[in-house]
Design a protein around this motif. Structure first.
Motif, PDB file in Angstrom:
ATOM      1  N   GLY A 183       0.770  -1.241   0.000  1.00 27.46           N
ATOM      2  CA  GLY A 183       0.000   0.000   0.000  1.00 27.46           C
ATOM      3  C   GLY A 183       0.796   1.284   0.000  1.00 27.46           C
ATOM      4  N   ILE A 184       2.097   1.225  -0.283  1.00 25.08           N
ATOM      5  CA  ILE A 184       2.897   2.454  -0.206  1.00 25.08           C
ATOM      6  C   ILE A 184       2.557   3.438  -1.323  1.00 25.08           C
ATOM      7  N   LEU A 185       1.869   2.961  -2.378  1.00 23.27           N
ATOM      8  CA  LEU A 185       1.448   3.864  -3.448  1.00 23.27           C
ATOM      9  C   LEU A 185       0.103   4.508  -3.154  1.00 23.27           C
ATOM     10  N   GLY A 186      -0.512   4.134  -2.033  1.00 21.55           N
ATOM     11  CA  GLY A 186      -1.843   4.635  -1.742  1.00 21.55           C
ATOM     12  C   GLY A 186      -2.880   3.892  -2.571  1.00 21.55           C
ATOM     13  N   GLU A 187      -3.988   4.541  -2.864  1.00 19.94           N
ATOM     14  CA  GLU A 187      -5.023   3.935  -3.695  1.00 19.94           C
ATOM     15  C   GLU A 187      -4.676   4.132  -5.167  1.00 19.94           C
ATOM     16  N   ILE A 188      -4.681   3.028  -5.928  1.00 12.92           N
ATOM     17  CA  ILE A 188      -4.381   3.105  -7.367  1.00 12.92           C
ATOM     18  C   ILE A 188      -5.626   3.609  -8.086  1.00 12.92           C
ATOM     19  N   LYS A 189      -5.509   4.788  -8.665  1.00 15.30           N
ATOM     20  CA  LYS A 189      -6.658   5.424  -9.307  1.00 15.30           C
ATOM     21  C   LYS A 189      -6.778   5.085 -10.790  1.00 15.30           C
ATOM     22  N   PHE A 190      -5.627   5.039 -11.472  1.00 12.20           N
ATOM     23  CA  PHE A 190      -5.679   4.655 -12.883  1.00 12.20           C
ATOM     24  C   PHE A 190      -4.345   4.069 -13.307  1.00 12.20           C
ATOM     25  N   ALA A 191      -4.373   3.391 -14.426  1.00 15.93           N
ATOM     26  CA  ALA A 191      -3.173   2.743 -14.955  1.00 15.93           C
ATOM     27  C   ALA A 191      -3.037   3.091 -16.423  1.00 15.93           C
ATOM     28  N   ARG A 192      -1.816   3.096 -16.880  1.00 18.64           N
ATOM     29  CA  ARG A 192      -1.526   3.318 -18.296  1.00 18.64           C
ATOM     30  C   ARG A 192      -0.719   2.137 -18.813  1.00 18.64           C
ATOM     31  N   ALA A 260      -4.818  -4.279 -15.810  1.00 22.11           N
ATOM     32  CA  ALA A 260      -5.971  -4.602 -14.963  1.00 22.11           C
ATOM     33  C   ALA A 260      -5.518  -5.162 -13.623  1.00 22.11           C
ATOM     34  N   TRP A 261      -4.451  -5.972 -13.643  1.00 18.81           N
ATOM     35  CA  TRP A 261      -3.877  -6.493 -12.393  1.00 18.81           C
ATOM     36  C   TRP A 261      -3.406  -5.350 -11.505  1.00 18.81           C
ATOM     37  N   GLY A 262      -2.693  -4.385 -12.085  1.00 19.34           N
ATOM     38  CA  GLY A 262      -2.188  -3.269 -11.306  1.00 19.34           C
ATOM     39  C   GLY A 262      -3.294  -2.459 -10.647  1.00 19.34           C
ATOM     40  N   LEU A 263      -4.462  -2.414 -11.286  1.00 20.44           N
ATOM     41  CA  LEU A 263      -5.606  -1.726 -10.705  1.00 20.44           C
ATOM     42  C   LEU A 263      -6.266  -2.530  -9.594  1.00 20.44           C
ATOM     43  N   GLY A 264      -5.853  -3.795  -9.448  1.00 21.11           N
ATOM     44  CA  GLY A 264      -6.458  -4.649  -8.429  1.00 21.11           C
ATOM     45  C   GLY A 264      -7.766  -5.270  -8.850  1.00 21.11           C
ATOM     46  N   MET A 265      -8.004  -5.390 -10.173  1.00 24.83           N
ATOM     47  CA  MET A 265      -9.265  -5.928 -10.660  1.00 24.83           C
ATOM     48  C   MET A 265      -9.315  -7.444 -10.532  1.00 24.83           C
ATOM     49  N   LYS A 266     -10.405  -7.934  -9.973  1.00 20.60           N
ATOM     50  CA  LYS A 266     -10.614  -9.370  -9.954  1.00 20.60           C
ATOM     51  C   LYS A 266     -10.824  -9.861 -11.382  1.00 20.60           C
ATOM     52  N   GLY A 267     -10.626 -11.151 -11.575  1.00 23.79           N
ATOM     53  CA  GLY A 267     -10.609 -11.700 -12.923  1.00 23.79           C
ATOM     54  C   GLY A 267     -11.897 -11.567 -13.695  1.00 23.79           C
ATOM     55  N   ASP A 268     -13.039 -11.450 -12.998  1.00 25.12           N
ATOM     56  CA  ASP A 268     -14.311 -11.409 -13.715  1.00 25.12           C
ATOM     57  C   ASP A 268     -14.854 -10.000 -13.897  1.00 25.12           C
ATOM     58  N   VAL A 269     -14.056  -8.981 -13.559  1.00 23.98           N
ATOM     59  CA  VAL A 269     -14.516  -7.596 -13.673  1.00 23.98           C
ATOM     60  C   VAL A 269     -14.217  -7.061 -15.071  1.00 23.98           C
ATOM     61  N   LEU A 270     -15.262  -6.594 -15.761  1.00 17.17           N
ATOM     62  CA  LEU A 270     -15.133  -6.025 -17.097  1.00 17.17           C
ATOM     63  C   LEU A 270     -15.462  -4.534 -17.054  1.00 17.17           C
ATOM     64  N   PRO A 271     -14.992  -3.767 -18.030  1.00 15.33           N
ATOM     65  CA  PRO A 271     -15.283  -2.331 -18.050  1.00 15.33           C
ATOM     66  C   PRO A 271     -16.740  -2.058 -18.395  1.00 15.33           C
ATOM     67  N   THR A 272     -17.235  -0.930 -17.943  1.00 11.92           N
ATOM     68  CA  THR A 272     -18.602  -0.519 -18.263  1.00 11.92           C
ATOM     69  C   THR A 272     -18.649   0.484 -19.416  1.00 11.92           C
ATOM     70  N   ARG A 273     -17.493   1.027 -19.766  1.00  9.21           N
ATOM     71  CA  ARG A 273     -17.417   1.961 -20.891  1.00  9.21           C
ATOM     72  C   ARG A 273     -16.051   1.827 -21.560  1.00  9.21           C
ATOM     73  N   VAL A 274     -16.061   1.834 -22.875  1.00  7.32           N
ATOM     74  CA  VAL A 274     -14.829   1.728 -23.653  1.00  7.32           C
ATOM     75  C   VAL A 274     -14.824   2.826 -24.715  1.00  7.32           C
ATOM     76  N   THR A 275     -13.766   3.602 -24.726  1.00 10.87           N
ATOM     77  CA  THR A 275     -13.564   4.617 -25.764  1.00 10.87           C
ATOM     78  C   THR A 275     -12.322   4.231 -26.540  1.00 10.87           C
TER      79      THR A 275
END
Length: 438
Positions: A183-192, A260-275
């Motif tokens: 947790g030294i990075l705090g909350e991961i808000k976004f990834a590139r 997606a791993w870096g964001l902490g997403m579980k394996g079954d989580v999909l995006p709700t919007r894609v641009t």
């Protein structure tokens, strides 16, 4: 929702959380402690490019596995692998152009599938139905709807599956996961995430005849009939959507998986919007995919993953051709599957933890195969189970579809389809040429 706590819980069990249900299914097939003795018998299906790496890896584990079958529609490919195996270990695997021969052999424990993408799901599903465990190269699917079918088949038949995103087994990944979990990075808000590798342009050439001995109809398999063309065959098949998913589905799927791993997403989580937007920066040449893409994924958590793909330049971000950055409230991590990570903390970017020098550059190929073999023996989930493989592959499909339609689409994660876009929904699946299919 407390993102920090959820993130730590996820990352501490990063390789297994998404596969809890799979573990229960696997446990029903083999009683605990009933491990197979002796080397596992492995069949290799699709003996082209990446299979060279898998052969090299398997040759380093003679007590754990032995190759008993080689399958490819091109006899030259199987000859090369046969010669290498024979020189290195004395092995003399059987050779076939028909995967059914392998599926009908009850002595085969598992298949490594490394064909063009359009064959991934049909072969993996047939293998699982025949009682074989599967190491399935990325992307797991050629279209979105194949992913849930793969998961359903694996659960129904209690099969072990390892998705070919090998960095998940690297010791570099493990060390980075610990840093993220601390947790030294705090909350991961976004990834590139990004991939920037120049692809040689292929000029258009006339159709011709297949090389001697090649079963071209079987190579086409579920794809539409098309006259043989060298641009649609070895290596260059990646240029065409009938067989591939573009660069985003080649190197890109690795980076999306890690993002997606870096964001902490579980394996079954999909995006709700894609641009997603793509372009053609190369001069006209033999491809039907974009050579440049920019994609933004928005997840139910409010986090975002931004992906860039550049096939016209080798210059990525932070001096890395393929990589990820995970941005937190207290710092950020640069992570690359080239085998390293760096952490920078606070507004001044104070250097933080990095990978141990002894493991720098390790990309996980050996460990990924060993994890697969161990999972077969112990009937446990792999580090890259199908739930994770489907999500990583789905990010590819959703981006391609958005770029080819409206550019921005809402995705209903419960229904598994786009909202209010019939054109996009038709692209989630495909037609299969008989008698090949799923």
């Amino acid at each position: 929702m407390t993102m920090g706590r959820t993130r730590r819980d996820f990352l501490r069990t990063t390789s297994h959380t998404a596969a809890v249900l799979a573990a229960a299914s696997l446990g029903q097939v083999h009683a605990a402690g009933n491990e197979k003795s002796g080397p596992l018998k492995i069949a290799l299906i699709g003996c082209g490019g990446i299979m060279n790496t898998h052969v090299k890896t398997l040759l380093q584990m003679p007590k754990e596995a032995t190759v008993t079958w080689l399958c490819d529609v091109d006899p030259q490919n199987t000859k090369e692998k046969l010669d290498r195996l024979n020189r290195s270990s004395g092995a003399k695997p059987r050779v076939t152009q028909h995967a059914e021969d392998i599926f009908n052999d009850s002595t085969v424990d598992a298949c490594v599938i490394a064909t063009p993408n359009h064959w991934h799901a049909p072969l993996a599903i047939a293998a699982m139905r025949a009682g074989k465990d599967v190491y399935l190269e990325k992307p797991a699917s050629h279209c979105f709807t194949e992913g849930p079918l793969l998961i359903e088949t694996a659960e129904k038949y209690g099969r072990v599956v390892q998705h070919g995103t090998q960095m998940r087994s690297s010791p570099v990944y493990d060390q980075a996961a610990k840093v993220l979990a601390d947790g030294i990075l705090g909350e991961i808000k976004f990834a590139r995430a990004w991939s920037a590798e120049v692809r040689p342009a292929s000029i258009l050439v006339p159709d011709s005849t297949p090389p001697k001995g090649v079963d071209y109809d079987r190579w086409l398999g579920p794809a539409p009939v098309h006259a043989f063309n060298v641009n649609r065959f070895h290596k260059k098949w990646r240029l065409y959507p009938e067989y591939a998913n573009g660069d985003i589905g080649d190197d890109g799927v690795h980076e999306l998986d890690l993002g997606a791993w870096g964001l902490g997403m579980k394996g079954d989580v999909l995006p709700t919007r894609v641009t997603s937007h793509g372009g053609h920066l190369f001069p006209p040449y033999a491809t039907e995919f974009f050579d440049d893409m920019t994609v933004t994924y928005e997840f139910p958590t409010g986090q975002q993953l931004i992906y860039e793909m550049h096939s016209v330049t080798p210059y990525g971000l932070f001096g890395v051709d393929n990589g990820n950055v995970f941005y937190g409230t207290e710092g950020y991590m640069l992570f690359s599957r080239r085998g390293f990570f760096n952490v920078y903390l606070g507004p001044k970017g104070t250097p933080g933890p990095k990978e141990d020098k002894a493991i720098r550059g390790q990309r996980g190929y050996l460990e990924h195969m060993r994890d697969f073999l161990q999972a077969i023996r112990q009937r446990t989930p792999t580090r890259a189970p199908l739930e994770v493989g489907h999500r990583s592959s789905a990010l590819v499909h959703l981006a391609n579809i958005a770029a080819m339609t409206r550019g921005a689409l809402e995705f209903d994660t419960n229904a598994g389809k786009f909202r209010d876009c019939d054109e996009a929904n038709t692209m989630l699946t495909k037609n299969y040429r008989a008698p090949y299919g799923v």
